[in-house]
Design a protein around this motif. Structure first.
Motif, short mmCIF file in Angstrom:
data_model
loop_
_atom_site.label_atom_id
_atom_site.label_comp_id
_atom_site.label_asym_id
_atom_site.label_seq_id
_atom_site.Cartn_x
_atom_site.Cartn_y
_atom_site.Cartn_z
N GLU A 57 -20.72 -5.51 47.45
CA GLU A 57 -21.73 -5.66 46.40
C GLU A 57 -21.95 -4.33 45.67
O GLU A 57 -22.05 -4.31 44.44
CB GLU A 57 -23.05 -6.13 46.99
CG GLU A 57 -23.05 -7.57 47.46
CD GLU A 57 -24.32 -7.93 48.21
OE1 GLU A 57 -25.33 -7.18 48.14
OE2 GLU A 57 -24.32 -8.99 48.87
N TYR A 58 -22.01 -3.24 46.42
CA TYR A 58 -22.22 -1.92 45.81
C TYR A 58 -21.07 -1.58 44.88
O TYR A 58 -21.27 -1.04 43.80
CB TYR A 58 -22.38 -0.83 46.86
CG TYR A 58 -23.52 -1.02 47.83
CD1 TYR A 58 -24.57 -1.89 47.57
CD2 TYR A 58 -23.55 -0.34 49.04
CE1 TYR A 58 -25.61 -2.07 48.47
CE2 TYR A 58 -24.59 -0.50 49.94
CZ TYR A 58 -25.60 -1.38 49.66
OH TYR A 58 -26.63 -1.54 50.55
N ARG A 59 -19.83 -1.90 45.30
CA ARG A 59 -18.67 -1.65 44.44
C ARG A 59 -18.75 -2.49 43.18
O ARG A 59 -18.50 -1.99 42.08
CB ARG A 59 -17.36 -1.97 45.19
CG ARG A 59 -16.94 -0.92 46.18
CD ARG A 59 -15.53 -1.16 46.67
NE ARG A 59 -15.33 -2.49 47.21
CZ ARG A 59 -15.47 -2.82 48.48
NH1 ARG A 59 -15.83 -1.92 49.37
NH2 ARG A 59 -15.26 -4.05 48.89
N GLU A 60 -19.07 -3.77 43.34
CA GLU A 60 -19.16 -4.67 42.19
C GLU A 60 -20.25 -4.25 41.21
O GLU A 60 -20.09 -4.43 40.01
CB GLU A 60 -19.38 -6.11 42.67
CG GLU A 60 -18.17 -6.70 43.35
CD GLU A 60 -18.43 -8.04 44.02
OE1 GLU A 60 -19.61 -8.48 44.06
OE2 GLU A 60 -17.47 -8.62 44.53
N VAL A 64 -21.06 2.48 43.92
CA VAL A 64 -20.17 3.39 44.65
C VAL A 64 -18.75 3.08 44.25
O VAL A 64 -18.42 1.97 43.82
CB VAL A 64 -20.32 3.27 46.18
CG1 VAL A 64 -21.68 3.73 46.64
CG2 VAL A 64 -20.03 1.87 46.66
N SER A 65 -17.91 4.06 44.42
CA SER A 65 -16.49 3.86 44.10
C SER A 65 -15.84 3.07 45.22
O SER A 65 -16.32 3.04 46.35
CB SER A 65 -15.78 5.21 43.96
OG SER A 65 -15.73 5.87 45.20
N ALA A 66 -14.74 2.44 44.92
CA ALA A 66 -14.01 1.68 45.93
C ALA A 66 -13.57 2.59 47.06
O ALA A 66 -13.54 2.19 48.21
CB ALA A 66 -12.79 1.00 45.29
N ARG A 67 -13.26 3.84 46.74
CA ARG A 67 -12.81 4.78 47.76
C ARG A 67 -13.92 5.07 48.77
O ARG A 67 -13.70 5.09 49.97
CB ARG A 67 -12.37 6.08 47.08
CG ARG A 67 -11.78 7.07 48.03
CD ARG A 67 -11.19 8.24 47.28
NE ARG A 67 -11.12 9.35 48.18
CZ ARG A 67 -11.40 10.57 47.85
NH1 ARG A 67 -11.76 10.86 46.64
NH2 ARG A 67 -11.33 11.54 48.73
N LYS A 68 -15.16 5.30 48.29
CA LYS A 68 -16.26 5.62 49.18
C LYS A 68 -16.69 4.41 50.00
O LYS A 68 -17.08 4.53 51.14
CB LYS A 68 -17.45 6.15 48.40
CG LYS A 68 -18.65 6.40 49.30
CD LYS A 68 -19.54 7.47 48.80
CE LYS A 68 -20.62 7.71 49.83
NZ LYS A 68 -21.20 8.99 49.73
N ALA A 69 -16.65 3.22 49.41
CA ALA A 69 -17.13 2.02 50.08
C ALA A 69 -16.03 1.28 50.83
O ALA A 69 -16.20 0.16 51.22
CB ALA A 69 -17.76 1.08 49.05
N GLY A 70 -14.94 1.92 51.09
CA GLY A 70 -13.92 1.29 51.88
C GLY A 70 -12.74 1.02 51.08
O GLY A 70 -11.85 0.37 51.18
#
Length: 70
Positions: A57-60, A64-70
């Motif tokens: 959800e945070y990425r969407e 946060v960036s995709a890199r930070k959120a997994g």
């Protein structure tokens, strides 16, 4: 950083919504666990899948960036 030992005055001054506070704390714990999502979920007391869903959800939301959120 706002964490478990944070003074309530800091929280009030930041005027965060509950969702914003939750997001900040989740990302703080994830950072402390050096990105290890399973350990972060355990430390947060939530299921690993719940953490994955929240990070998605945070990425969407562009929080946060995709890199930070997994």
């Amino acid at each position: 950083a706002i964490g478990p030992g944070a003074d309530f005055a800091q929280l009030d001054a930041a005027r965060l919504t509950l969702d914003q506070l939750e997001r900040k704390y989740i990302l703080h714990v994830l950072d402390q666990e050096q990105g290890h999502q399973s350990r972060a979920a355990e430390r947060l007391g939530i299921d690993r899948r719940t953490l994955y869903r929240k990070l998605k959800e945070y990425r969407e939301d562009g929080v946060v960036s995709a890199r930070k959120a997994g």
